[in-house]
Design a protein around this motif. Sequence first.
Motif, PDB file in Angstrom:
ATOM      1  N   UNK A 162      54.896  56.770  54.229  1.00  0.00           N
ATOM      2  CA  UNK A 162      56.330  56.488  52.649  1.00  0.00           C
ATOM      3  C   UNK A 162      56.099  55.483  51.974  1.00  0.00           C
ATOM      4  N   UNK A 163      54.924  54.580  52.743  1.00  0.00           N
ATOM      5  CA  UNK A 163      55.187  53.368  51.646  1.00  0.00           C
ATOM      6  C   UNK A 163      54.444  53.879  50.067  1.00  0.00           C
ATOM      7  N   UNK A 164      53.614  54.780  50.854  1.00  0.00           N
ATOM      8  CA  UNK A 164      52.509  54.937  49.363  1.00  0.00           C
ATOM      9  C   UNK A 164      53.312  56.791  48.443  1.00  0.00           C
ATOM     10  N   UNK A 165      54.140  57.306  49.424  1.00  0.00           N
ATOM     11  CA  UNK A 165      55.013  58.450  49.061  1.00  0.00           C
ATOM     12  C   UNK A 165      56.393  57.908  47.874  1.00  0.00           C
ATOM     13  N   UNK A 166      56.682  56.469  48.557  1.00  0.00           N
ATOM     14  CA  UNK A 166      57.507  55.994  47.333  1.00  0.00           C
ATOM     15  C   UNK A 166      57.365  55.239  46.253  1.00  0.00           C
ATOM     16  N   UNK A 167      56.345  54.617  46.907  1.00  0.00           N
ATOM     17  CA  UNK A 167      55.651  54.236  44.960  1.00  0.00           C
ATOM     18  C   UNK A 167      54.863  54.864  44.557  1.00  0.00           C
ATOM     19  N   UNK A 168      54.449  56.768  44.390  1.00  0.00           N
ATOM     20  CA  UNK A 168      53.642  57.059  44.208  1.00  0.00           C
ATOM     21  C   UNK A 168      54.822  57.896  43.095  1.00  0.00           C
ATOM     22  N   UNK A 169      56.333  58.436  43.750  1.00  0.00           N
ATOM     23  CA  UNK A 169      56.694  59.299  43.414  1.00  0.00           C
ATOM     24  C   UNK A 169      58.165  57.991  42.195  1.00  0.00           C
ATOM     25  N   UNK A 225      56.191  55.689  40.630  1.00  0.00           N
ATOM     26  CA  UNK A 225      55.690  55.864  39.291  1.00  0.00           C
ATOM     27  C   UNK A 225      56.150  56.617  38.456  1.00  0.00           C
ATOM     28  N   UNK A 226      55.660  58.109  38.919  1.00  0.00           N
ATOM     29  CA  UNK A 226      56.281  59.351  38.425  1.00  0.00           C
ATOM     30  C   UNK A 226      57.602  59.057  37.409  1.00  0.00           C
ATOM     31  N   UNK A 264      59.634  63.002  35.704  1.00  0.00           N
ATOM     32  CA  UNK A 264      60.132  62.178  36.777  1.00  0.00           C
ATOM     33  C   UNK A 264      60.540  63.727  38.214  1.00  0.00           C
ATOM     34  N   UNK A 265      60.988  64.214  37.907  1.00  0.00           N
ATOM     35  CA  UNK A 265      61.274  65.945  38.579  1.00  0.00           C
ATOM     36  C   UNK A 265      59.214  65.732  39.043  1.00  0.00           C
ATOM     37  N   UNK A 266      58.321  66.093  38.852  1.00  0.00           N
ATOM     38  CA  UNK A 266      57.169  65.940  39.234  1.00  0.00           C
ATOM     39  C   UNK A 266      56.815  65.033  39.596  1.00  0.00           C
ATOM     40  N   UNK A 267      57.415  63.540  39.230  1.00  0.00           N
ATOM     41  CA  UNK A 267      56.918  62.320  40.164  1.00  0.00           C
ATOM     42  C   UNK A 267      57.237  62.169  41.456  1.00  0.00           C
ATOM     43  N   UNK A 268      58.758  63.018  41.833  1.00  0.00           N
ATOM     44  CA  UNK A 268      59.579  62.813  43.397  1.00  0.00           C
ATOM     45  C   UNK A 268      58.290  64.208  44.199  1.00  0.00           C
ATOM     46  N   UNK A 269      57.764  65.176  43.300  1.00  0.00           N
ATOM     47  CA  UNK A 269      57.202  66.169  44.277  1.00  0.00           C
ATOM     48  C   UNK A 269      56.020  65.380  44.533  1.00  0.00           C
ATOM     49  N   UNK A 277      42.154  73.916  31.365  1.00  0.00           N
ATOM     50  CA  UNK A 277      42.406  73.849  30.022  1.00  0.00           C
ATOM     51  C   UNK A 277      44.010  73.738  30.069  1.00  0.00           C
ATOM     52  N   UNK A 278      44.740  73.111  31.285  1.00  0.00           N
ATOM     53  CA  UNK A 278      46.441  73.406  32.018  1.00  0.00           C
ATOM     54  C   UNK A 278      46.499  71.809  31.153  1.00  0.00           C
ATOM     55  N   UNK A 279      47.888  71.497  30.574  1.00  0.00           N
ATOM     56  CA  UNK A 279      49.143  70.339  30.231  1.00  0.00           C
ATOM     57  C   UNK A 279      47.883  69.336  30.947  1.00  0.00           C
ATOM     58  N   UNK A 280      48.368  68.040  30.111  1.00  0.00           N
ATOM     59  CA  UNK A 280      47.647  67.344  30.790  1.00  0.00           C
ATOM     60  C   UNK A 280      47.771  66.541  31.329  1.00  0.00           C
ATOM     61  N   UNK A 281      49.631  67.007  32.290  1.00  0.00           N
ATOM     62  CA  UNK A 281      49.765  66.390  33.143  1.00  0.00           C
ATOM     63  C   UNK A 281      49.923  66.853  34.441  1.00  0.00           C
ATOM     64  N   UNK A 282      49.740  68.815  34.327  1.00  0.00           N
ATOM     65  CA  UNK A 282      49.659  69.926  34.751  1.00  0.00           C
ATOM     66  C   UNK A 282      48.205  69.564  36.314  1.00  0.00           C
ATOM     67  N   UNK A 283      47.187  68.441  35.985  1.00  0.00           N
ATOM     68  CA  UNK A 283      46.310  68.821  37.344  1.00  0.00           C
ATOM     69  C   UNK A 283      46.934  67.421  37.715  1.00  0.00           C
ATOM     70  N   UNK A 284      47.284  66.982  37.048  1.00  0.00           N
ATOM     71  CA  UNK A 284      47.609  65.354  38.563  1.00  0.00           C
ATOM     72  C   UNK A 284      48.477  66.177  39.325  1.00  0.00           C
ATOM     73  N   UNK A 285      49.843  66.983  39.418  1.00  0.00           N
ATOM     74  CA  UNK A 285      50.520  67.390  40.208  1.00  0.00           C
ATOM     75  C   UNK A 285      49.461  68.554  41.220  1.00  0.00           C
ATOM     76  N   UNK A 286      49.094  69.447  40.505  1.00  0.00           N
ATOM     77  CA  UNK A 286      48.433  70.454  41.198  1.00  0.00           C
ATOM     78  C   UNK A 286      47.093  69.332  42.048  1.00  0.00           C
ATOM     79  N   UNK A 287      46.969  68.976  41.886  1.00  0.00           N
ATOM     80  CA  UNK A 287      45.897  67.590  42.662  1.00  0.00           C
ATOM     81  C   UNK A 287      46.709  66.684  43.742  1.00  0.00           C
ATOM     82  N   UNK A 288      47.896  66.317  43.395  1.00  0.00           N
ATOM     83  CA  UNK A 288      48.092  66.141  44.224  1.00  0.00           C
ATOM     84  C   UNK A 288      49.177  67.209  44.944  1.00  0.00           C
TER      85      UNK A 288
END
Length: 253
Positions: free
Chosen positions: A132-139, A141-142, A150-155, A216-227
């Motif tokens: 829960x702590x890790x998820x909240x801190x990551x959200x 941060x997003x 913002x929406x991707x950060x919550x995801x 060659x995805x957009x800069x934030x897409x690899x972050x979302x896909x990796x998570x």
Amino acid sequence: QNPVYQREKGAWGTPNPFYERLSRMSPFVVMGAIVLGGCFGFNNPALFGGNDELAVVYCLLCLPGFLLSSLTLYATFMAPALTAPSISMELNRGTWDMLRPTPQPLHTLMLAKLFGGLARMRIWLVLLGLSLLQGLATAVLGLAGGPNFALWGVLIGLMAILKPWVEILFAALAGLYAATRASSERAALVGSYAAVVLMKLFVNTAVFGGVTTALGAEEFVPVVVAAAGPTLVYLLVDLSLIAGIGRWAANLA
């Protein structure tokens, strides 16, 4: 109050001995999990997008990420020893036929074995707090990354909460599924640990992020896909294993 659950938990009778043998090595398992957790516990630096102002947040994420990764690795290593021998031993000793005529349906027996075995690990409250702590801190941060992120950060935060649970559940279900297919307890253990190692190698943040970046995805897409990618894959495989175990139980009914 399920007697099968209580036995697997160790409240009475003799639960499977493989976990007892493995637990004697637990100091070494813990040390290994800490070392590997140090390697894999930190969040993807791409989350920060070169924003130095988020360096403090990164430091806050490091420690819970390190602890959460270590605890997840420990539970993933121990879970097959709790579930893989549970059915195999019953089948080989002929005691499974004694359980089947009981008033409890087979799916109840399987759930009792699954969760009774996992209950022997006293980690769940700590795991819940860390995830829960890790998820909240990551959200958070997003959300700090701006409205477009913002929406991707919550995801990503939600995926961070779910990931350790679906990983551990996979290890436990892999053991239970292997037990329904293997001819012996040791074969079930070998099969389940092989599945756990293969999933760790090919279903992880680095692989998903690297492949997405290479495409060659957009800069934030690899972050979302990796998570999100590894969590979703684990979840789908968990559901597949549950379906396979359910089919095996239905064929016995």
